[in-house]
Design an enzyme around this catalytic site. Structure first.
Site, short mmCIF file in Angstrom:
data_model
loop_
_atom_site.label_atom_id
_atom_site.label_comp_id
_atom_site.label_asym_id
_atom_site.label_seq_id
_atom_site.Cartn_x
_atom_site.Cartn_y
_atom_site.Cartn_z
CB SER A 119 51.50 91.09 66.20
OG SER A 119 51.30 89.35 67.70
CG HIS A 160 51.99 84.96 65.85
ND1 HIS A 160 52.53 85.58 65.10
CD2 HIS A 160 51.23 85.78 66.92
CE1 HIS A 160 52.93 87.02 65.04
NE2 HIS A 160 52.27 86.91 66.42
#
Length: 205
Positions: A119, A160
């Protein structure tokens, strides 16, 4: 030759890691959880830590926000892999710059040390992190005035994609930046693999 394993969530794609870097048993990793320091929930860091341990990787944890530059450099140079966790991308970049870790990590990657991002840890390899301002709270990085990041890839990893709780925010970012920058949206079960000048996305949406 650059060796980058960029993810939204390492644990969800860890099955592909060994075929990318070779045998992992007994290898050491500089495990940097700093991006998560300002976050309330940090379970994703624990999950990634367990995934590395399952692969036989020895964890050497390093919070760059409270460690001297000399210690940071010594730790990163001696270990065989570098990992940066998810969390707040703006706080992460602030601490990378303040500690001098940005240059140390950039140099080690250029020498060919495998780098794993999750991320925020994937986003900071792009030229700038401003494109994720809807995803992360900029106010958590009060001292950050410049959003230029490590600039080691010519694309912008957007983690995501299709995954809660970021699903709608990711779609907004895609709408805002489509045709403006080279966005590469990946789901939690996909990874971007970079070997030198070649790049591929593996996994499933």
């Amino acid at each position: 030759m650059k060796k980058l394993f960029l993810t939204s969530s390492f644990i969800d794609v860890s099955e592909y890691f060994e075929s990318f870097v070779g045998s992992t048993k007994g290898k050491t990793i500089t495990f940097i959880p700093t991006a998560s320091v300002k976050e309330e929930y940090t379970g994703y860091v624990d999950n990634d830590r367990k995934a590395f341990e399952k692969l036989g990787v020895i964890i050497d944890e390093l919070d760059i926000s409270n460690t001297s530059k000399s210690k940071i450099e010594e730790t990163i140079k001696k270990n065989e892999f570098i990992y940066i966790s998810g969390g707040n991308t703006f706080y992460l970049l602030q601490e990378l710059k303040a500690s001098g870790s940005d240059e140390i990590i950039r140099n080690e990657i250029k020498k060919g040390k495998p780098y794993i991002g999750a991320s925020a840890g994937s986003i900071i390899l792009s030229k700038s992190i401003l494109f994720v301002e809807k995803m992360d709270d900029k106010s958590k990085a009060e001292k950050l005035v410049n959003y230029d990041a490590l600039n080691l890839v010519d694309f912008y990893t957007l983690p995501h994609h299709t995954n809660k709780p970021f699903k709608h925010i990711v779609e907004e970012i895609i709408t805002d930046y489509n045709n403006k920058i080279n966005l590469l949206p990946i789901s939690n079960t996909e990874a971007i693999l970079v070997s030198g000048v070649t790049m591929e996305i593996i996994g499933t949406k």
